[in-house]
Design a protein around this motif. Structure first.
Motif, PDB file in Angstrom:
ATOM      1  N   THR A   1     -16.313  -2.289 -23.809  1.00 56.94           N
ATOM      2  CA  THR A   1     -16.462  -3.735 -23.907  1.00 56.94           C
ATOM      3  C   THR A   1     -16.897  -4.122 -25.318  1.00 56.94           C
ATOM      4  O   THR A   1     -16.382  -5.076 -25.903  1.00 56.94           O
ATOM      5  CB  THR A   1     -17.512  -4.237 -22.903  1.00 56.94           C
ATOM      6  OG1 THR A   1     -17.109  -3.827 -21.605  1.00 56.94           O
ATOM      7  CG2 THR A   1     -17.637  -5.738 -22.949  1.00 56.94           C
TER       8      THR A   1
ATOM      9  N   PRO B   1      -4.814  -8.213 -10.559  1.00 57.62           N
ATOM     10  CA  PRO B   1      -5.379  -7.150 -11.392  1.00 57.62           C
ATOM     11  C   PRO B   1      -6.400  -7.675 -12.401  1.00 57.62           C
ATOM     12  O   PRO B   1      -7.447  -7.049 -12.602  1.00 57.62           O
ATOM     13  CB  PRO B   1      -4.167  -6.555 -12.125  1.00 57.62           C
ATOM     14  CG  PRO B   1      -2.967  -7.267 -11.656  1.00 57.62           C
ATOM     15  CD  PRO B   1      -3.349  -8.353 -10.741  1.00 57.62           C
ATOM     16  N   ALA B   2      -6.128  -8.827 -13.002  1.00 55.74           N
ATOM     17  CA  ALA B   2      -7.059  -9.342 -14.020  1.00 55.74           C
ATOM     18  C   ALA B   2      -8.423  -9.638 -13.409  1.00 55.74           C
ATOM     19  O   ALA B   2      -9.464  -9.323 -14.000  1.00 55.74           O
ATOM     20  CB  ALA B   2      -6.483 -10.595 -14.679  1.00 55.74           C
TER      21      ALA B   2
ATOM     22  N   LEU C   1      -9.729  -8.278 -10.629  1.00 59.81           N
ATOM     23  CA  LEU C   1     -10.392  -7.041 -10.204  1.00 59.81           C
ATOM     24  C   LEU C   1     -10.943  -6.273 -11.407  1.00 59.81           C
ATOM     25  O   LEU C   1     -12.109  -5.857 -11.410  1.00 59.81           O
ATOM     26  CB  LEU C   1      -9.414  -6.162  -9.416  1.00 59.81           C
ATOM     27  CG  LEU C   1      -9.014  -6.735  -8.052  1.00 59.81           C
ATOM     28  CD1 LEU C   1      -8.099  -5.765  -7.323  1.00 59.81           C
ATOM     29  CD2 LEU C   1     -10.262  -7.017  -7.214  1.00 59.81           C
ATOM     30  N   ILE C   2     -10.114  -6.090 -12.429  1.00 59.31           N
ATOM     31  CA  ILE C   2     -10.564  -5.301 -13.580  1.00 59.31           C
ATOM     32  C   ILE C   2     -11.761  -5.971 -14.259  1.00 59.31           C
ATOM     33  O   ILE C   2     -12.773  -5.325 -14.544  1.00 59.31           O
ATOM     34  CB  ILE C   2      -9.405  -5.113 -14.589  1.00 59.31           C
ATOM     35  CG1 ILE C   2      -8.269  -4.312 -13.945  1.00 59.31           C
ATOM     36  CG2 ILE C   2      -9.906  -4.409 -15.848  1.00 59.31           C
ATOM     37  CD1 ILE C   2      -6.998  -4.280 -14.779  1.00 59.31           C
ATOM     38  N   SER C   3     -11.678  -7.283 -14.487  1.00 65.71           N
ATOM     39  CA  SER C   3     -12.781  -7.927 -15.211  1.00 65.71           C
ATOM     40  C   SER C   3     -14.051  -7.934 -14.369  1.00 65.71           C
ATOM     41  O   SER C   3     -15.158  -7.858 -14.908  1.00 65.71           O
ATOM     42  CB  SER C   3     -12.401  -9.336 -15.649  1.00 65.71           C
ATOM     43  OG  SER C   3     -12.008 -10.101 -14.548  1.00 65.71           O
ATOM     44  N   THR C   4     -13.914  -7.984 -13.041  1.00 67.14           N
ATOM     45  CA  THR C   4     -15.114  -7.967 -12.203  1.00 67.14           C
ATOM     46  C   THR C   4     -15.759  -6.572 -12.201  1.00 67.14           C
ATOM     47  O   THR C   4     -16.986  -6.448 -12.325  1.00 67.14           O
ATOM     48  CB  THR C   4     -14.771  -8.405 -10.771  1.00 67.14           C
ATOM     49  OG1 THR C   4     -14.310  -9.753 -10.817  1.00 67.14           O
ATOM     50  CG2 THR C   4     -15.984  -8.337  -9.871  1.00 67.14           C
ATOM     51  N   VAL C   5     -14.951  -5.538 -12.085  1.00 70.05           N
ATOM     52  CA  VAL C   5     -15.508  -4.178 -12.077  1.00 70.05           C
ATOM     53  C   VAL C   5     -16.209  -3.874 -13.412  1.00 70.05           C
ATOM     54  O   VAL C   5     -17.363  -3.423 -13.435  1.00 70.05           O
ATOM     55  CB  VAL C   5     -14.388  -3.133 -11.803  1.00 70.05           C
ATOM     56  CG1 VAL C   5     -14.903  -1.727 -12.070  1.00 70.05           C
ATOM     57  CG2 VAL C   5     -13.896  -3.263 -10.372  1.00 70.05           C
ATOM     58  N   ILE C   6     -15.525  -4.169 -14.517  1.00 71.03           N
ATOM     59  CA  ILE C   6     -16.155  -3.900 -15.813  1.00 71.03           C
ATOM     60  C   ILE C   6     -17.396  -4.767 -15.998  1.00 71.03           C
ATOM     61  O   ILE C   6     -18.431  -4.304 -16.486  1.00 71.03           O
ATOM     62  CB  ILE C   6     -15.149  -4.127 -16.962  1.00 71.03           C
ATOM     63  CG1 ILE C   6     -13.941  -3.205 -16.802  1.00 71.03           C
ATOM     64  CG2 ILE C   6     -15.824  -3.879 -18.311  1.00 71.03           C
ATOM     65  CD1 ILE C   6     -12.893  -3.387 -17.874  1.00 71.03           C
TER      66      ILE C   6
ATOM     67  N   ILE D   1      -2.501 -10.021 -18.559  1.00 72.56           N
ATOM     68  CA  ILE D   1      -3.646  -9.435 -17.849  1.00 72.56           C
ATOM     69  C   ILE D   1      -4.699  -8.985 -18.853  1.00 72.56           C
ATOM     70  O   ILE D   1      -5.887  -9.283 -18.718  1.00 72.56           O
ATOM     71  CB  ILE D   1      -3.193  -8.246 -16.963  1.00 72.56           C
ATOM     72  CG1 ILE D   1      -2.302  -8.753 -15.829  1.00 72.56           C
ATOM     73  CG2 ILE D   1      -4.402  -7.495 -16.398  1.00 72.56           C
ATOM     74  CD1 ILE D   1      -1.672  -7.661 -14.988  1.00 72.56           C
ATOM     75  N   LEU D   2      -4.241  -8.299 -19.900  1.00 74.25           N
ATOM     76  CA  LEU D   2      -5.161  -7.835 -20.941  1.00 74.25           C
ATOM     77  C   LEU D   2      -5.942  -9.011 -21.526  1.00 74.25           C
ATOM     78  O   LEU D   2      -7.171  -8.963 -21.650  1.00 74.25           O
ATOM     79  CB  LEU D   2      -4.377  -7.109 -22.046  1.00 74.25           C
ATOM     80  CG  LEU D   2      -5.200  -6.713 -23.263  1.00 74.25           C
ATOM     81  CD1 LEU D   2      -6.094  -5.527 -22.933  1.00 74.25           C
ATOM     82  CD2 LEU D   2      -4.314  -6.388 -24.460  1.00 74.25           C
TER      83      LEU D   2
ATOM     84  N   VAL E   1      -8.510 -10.350 -19.053  1.00 70.72           N
ATOM     85  CA  VAL E   1      -9.630  -9.428 -18.856  1.00 70.72           C
ATOM     86  C   VAL E   1     -10.583  -9.526 -20.047  1.00 70.72           C
ATOM     87  O   VAL E   1     -11.788  -9.706 -19.880  1.00 70.72           O
ATOM     88  CB  VAL E   1      -9.126  -7.979 -18.672  1.00 70.72           C
ATOM     89  CG1 VAL E   1     -10.284  -6.997 -18.784  1.00 70.72           C
ATOM     90  CG2 VAL E   1      -8.449  -7.817 -17.321  1.00 70.72           C
TER      91      VAL E   1
END
Lengths: 290, 296
Positions: A17, B98-99, B101-106, B161-162, B165
């Motif tokens: 990040t 996907p966007a 899910l990925i941003s929430t996990v990170i 998506i990138l 995120v």
């Protein structure tokens, strides 16, 4: 090795990040800043030439219109949303039986895309078939309402739609603030026979100063970033009468092929946002660490 | 809680009742102000073009027809193609899931580190992230377009998506950080003494407590991404456009007759997913709004 890993795992987790933010936020800002100092047109050039893009920007009549519109739109949008939001919050705070339903109704526009909001209001304000015709149908034959296509007034239609979308959100902020005011003080004031209006103006509203600040920050931030609503309602027109800095930047970047102007206008936008947000964030982070 | 009626004096019951009534009327009028645009959208979408031209904006449809809905869904033109919103709705779904899910996990992992595993510089990283939430995205549009080109993702859904995120991480990290900061540090210390590691503690202590904040984060990100227009219009091409871009193209296409009923049906279709989320989980939606804007 595993011990080292165990010790550094938090850093490793945060590292992607950190790198992404350094590159995609700060690196990109630097890149845009760099381009704003070059003679880039259709393609980026990297030789620094000084501040001539900014000279061009400030001399451009279209940018002038965009900044002027930002002042008009920003001021009206912020003031009207705050007044309306505060009024609604105070009205809702009177032990209203249907509060839950009303709150849901006042706030739902915030869940919509600005493109949807713009589409709806564009139709409602349609000269000929929209509101104008409704009022004419009520017997006011000479009523005209053509703000949407009138270069002098079109910017106000953007204000109407933006206030409709965001005022319920301001209401939610203020309502939360009203609920957190110390009830003991209010009860004491009521016992002393102080009139309700005085209680609001002298006790409740002053104690909500931080909420006013938050609402102001959020709304000004929304105003500066406003882009979708203008595109959906007027597409910047008639002519470029409703251009805002955001639409100016977009037009320069993607339709006019003038990267230098796009970059310099984006940097000015960032400057405006930062002069408003940085002191606020700084104080927020300070108080949180104490 | 403040009570206006309490101070108006019991000695004037009629004045008090009138005031109550006035209050409800006023609140009702405001409710109308917020509801009328929705009402106009729905009724317009159910009318025929003839009725729209001859009738009044706020009249109920004389004859209800779903033709406009059918056309908005599968036949309206977004430029040269006339496939309606259906393919773009699909694009938005493929992009948003996907966007989100990925941003929430990170964001959850980041928030966990910043709140409970502070190391030197962690606060600075958090501050840098927070400032990132506030930049006007115009300032990253040009380099992002170039970067997506370099990565071979220009005009593609993975590219979008990138983007979502990266620029959503600030908010998701903030949500989880503010939530995890309230969990006592002693809990982590005790778990460490028992020999639990970084991931074990997250998995068996933090994750089970996280459901409310996961909901907040998912709803916030979903609404943001679904409603986004700027990134969509800048970084997509014909075929990969999200639904907001397609809606705008339908409404503002200059060719042919203006079909207001189709425009309104399309607008409602585009708004339905986020409206549904709002109606079902409004509480979490508001929490995200206030957390994301007051504290960030």
């Amino acid at each position: 090795m595993t011990l080292w890993l165990e010790r550094h795992v938090p850093k490793l987790v945060l590292a992607p990040t950190f790198i992404a933010i350094l590159l995609f936020v700060y690196g990109f800002i630097a890149w845009t800043g760099w381009i704003s100092l070059t003679k880039s047109r259709l393609m980026p050039k990297y030789d620094i030439e000084g501040f001539q893009q900014y000279d061009r920007l400030f001399a451009a009549p279209r940018w002038d219109v965009a900044m002027n519109n930002l002042y008009i739109f920003g001021a009206l949008f912020i003031v009207i949303s705050m007044v309306l939001g505060l009024l609604l919050a105070i009205l809702l705070d009177q032990k209203i039986r249907t509060e839950g339903v009303l709150r849901t109704i006042y706030l739902y526009p915030m869940a919509l895309s600005m493109i949807v909001t713009g589409t709806a209001w564009k139709w409602i304000l349609n000269p000929g078939l929209g509101l104008e015709k409704v009022v004419q149908g009520w017997g006011f034959e000479n009523f005209t309402f053509d703000w949407l296509v009138n270069p002098d007034y079109a910017i106000y239609t953007i204000v109407i739609a933006a206030v409709w979308q965001a005022s319920g959100f301001v209401m939610a902020l203020f309502l939360a603030g009203l609920r957190s005011v110390d009830t003991e003080i209010i009860k004491a004031a009521q016992v002393d026979g102080i009139p309700t209006t005085r209680i609001y103006t002298a006790i409740i509203i002053p104690s909500m100063a931080p909420i006013f600040l938050s609402a102001f920050i959020v709304l000004s931030h929304l105003a500066i970033k406003s882009f979708d609503l203008v595109i959906a309602m007027t597409n910047g027109g008639p002519g470029y009468a409703t251009d805002l800095p955001a639409t100016y930047m977009y037009a320069m970047a993607f339709s006019r092929g003038d990267l230098g102007q796009a970059a310099s206008s984006a940097m000015i936008m960032m400057l405006v946002v930062f002069t408003i947000v940085v002191p606020y964030l700084y104080s927020e982070l300070r108080t949180r660490n104490d | 809680m403040t009570d206006l009626s309490a101070t108006q004096g019991a000695s004037r019951p009629w004045g008090k009742i009138a005031l109550r009534w006035g209050l409800y009327v006023l609140l009702g009028l405001f409710a109308l102000y917020y509801l009328v645009p929705l009402f106009v959208m729905v009724t317009t979408s159910l009318k025929s073009l003839d009725e729209i031209r001859s009738g009044s904006l706020i009249a109920l449809p004389r004859e209800v027809t779903f033709d406009a809905w059918a056309k908005a869904w599968s036949g309206a033109c977004t430029g040269i193609q006339c496939e309606g919103l259906k393919p773009y709705m699909w694009n938005s779904i493929l992009l948003a899931i996907p966007a989100v899910l990925i941003s929430t996990v990170i964001g959850a992992m980041n928030g966990y580190v910043v709140a409970q595993w502070r190391f030197r510089g962690a606060n600075i990283i958090f501050a840098l992230l927070l400032f990132g939430c506030f930049i006007p995205f115009q300032v990253v549009l040009l380099p992002m377009a170039k970067m997506l080109g370099i990565l071979g993702l220009a005009g593609s859904i993975p590219g979008l998506i990138l983007v979502h995120v990266v620029y959503g991480l600030g908010f998701t990290t903030l949500f989880f950080r503010n939530y995890y900061v309230t969990i006592p540090a002693e809990l982590v210390k005790a778990a460490k003494i028992d020999g639990a590691g970084f991931f074990r503690i997250f998995w068996s202590i933090f994750l089970p407590l996280s459901l409310p904040i996961i909901v907040v984060s998912v709803i916030w990100q979903f609404t943001q991404i679904w409603n986004d227009f700027l990134f969509g219009v800048s970084f997509s091409q014909a075929g990969t456009q999200p639904i907001t871009v397609a809606l705008n193209n339908i409404v503002n296409s200059t060719t042919g007759v203006k079909e207001y009923n189709v425009d309104m049906a399309a607008a409602i279709i585009a708004a339905l997913p986020t409206l549904l989320v709002y109606v079902v989980a409004g509480k979490y939606f508001i929490r995200g709004l206030t957390a994301g804007s007051v504290k960030g």
